[in-house]
Design an enzyme around this catalytic site. Structure first.
Site: not given
Ligand code: CDT
Length: 307
Positions: A47, A124, A169
């Site tokens: 990402e 996303k 993500c």
């Molecule tokens: N980039 C991303 O989506 N990261 C999230 C972090 C969550 S904490 C706000 C994840 O789910 O890994």
């Protein structure tokens, strides 16, 4: 005839704020060449693979952040990656911040075929974190300020001889992401991520980041009979430690390859797409066993409703 995709998960180490796009593209090309040497058909990058994870800072005027976004793809700076991939006849999946001509901001991932053509774009859906500045945090996670959630949902595309889907993500933590693709016959799901190890709202989860990462992708793969390729940007980036542990998961839910560093590292697997049918044609034969008539709450309701 068996349908095999040899896939490379091209984990990246940190990209610091002052690293230029050209330097990063050089790193991506290096990983692409390694993937080619390993016989990969397709290499998956993380990402926001072209920049540091900029939502960790807040700016009062969002236009001050415009330089983190791509307004065209390929662009003069990313064209060398497309050129090298086409020359080597290897496909790739790349995550980046997208600013559209009409001013929309998305967290985006594209799928590029071996001939250099962009076959799919995914934006996303699940945007985590917060909308406003929270100055008491050690770092921000202001994705909800920088990106709008996609209304396009989860597609599945015919590519690389199979049916491929994408997610980004935080999407990987939601079973709906996998199932919407599963219902379109997905055989391989590509997912880039940036996951800070310190979860500010509940630090008791910090020690579980690696467990939760593999838990969600292994269960999503198994319950939908699909390969899942999860690719991190890990390591300490601008003082924030992020999870590595990139994985390639089989339709059985088993991890068949896992990164062991938090830096630039390529892991690969020979993925037989016909293995998916062992699960989608038996235990998870959706047509035979699913009961959508009792799943109405899944789409009609967002939060918990207690009667
Ligand atoms: N980039 C991303 O989506 N990261 C999230 C972090 C969550 S904490 C706000 C994840 O789910 O890994």
């Amino acid at each position: 005839m068996s349908r095999i995709i040899t896939v490379g998960a091209a984990q990246m180490g940190p990209i610091q704020k002052d690293h230029s796009r050209s330097e990063v593209v050089e790193r991506l090309i290096d990983l692409l060449r390694k993937a080619h040497q390993s016989g990969c058909d397709l290499v998956v990058f993380p990402e926001l693979a072209l920049t540091t994870f900029f939502p960790r800072w807040f700016v009062d005027d969002i236009s001050q952040a415009d330089h983190w976004y791509e307004t065209e793809m390929p662009s003069p700076i990313t064209q060398p990656l497309f050129d090298e991939a086409k020359k080597l006849e290897i496909g790739f999946c790349l995550g980046y911040a997208e600013l559209t001509t009409d001013g929309h901001r998305f967290n985006t991932q594209i799928l590029v075929e071996k001939d250099g053509s962009v076959v799919a774009k995914y934006r996303k859906v699940h945007i985590p974190g917060h909308e406003h500045n929270e100055p008491n945090r050690p770092f921000q996670h202001a994705e909800r300020y920088y990106f709008e959630p996609s209304m396009e949902g989860f597609g599945v595309w015919k590519a690389f001889g199979g049916r491929l889907g994408m997610m980004i993500c935080n999407d990987r933590r939601w079973p709906e992401s996998y199932r919407v693709m599963g219902l379109q016959g997905v055989e391989m799901i590509l997912c880039g991520y940036n996951t800070p190890i310190h979860y500010v709202p509940d630090p008791s989860q910090d020690i579980l980041q690696g467990f939760h990462n593999s838990l969600v992708m292994q269960s999503g793969a198994y319950q939908n009979g699909s390969w899942v390729v999860g690719v991190a940007k890990g390591g300490v980036e601008e003082g924030v430690d992020s999870l590595g542990q990139s994985v390639i998961v089989a339709p059985s839910g088993q991890i068949v390859a896992q990164a062991f560093t938090t830096g630039d590292e390529l892991i690969t697997a020979r993925c037989d797409l016909d293995w998916c049918a062992k699960y989608t044609g038996t235990l998870f034969d959706f047509e035979r066993y699913r009961r959508p008539e009792v799943y109405g709450r899944i789409t009609s309701q967002r939060g918990v409703v207690i009667d």
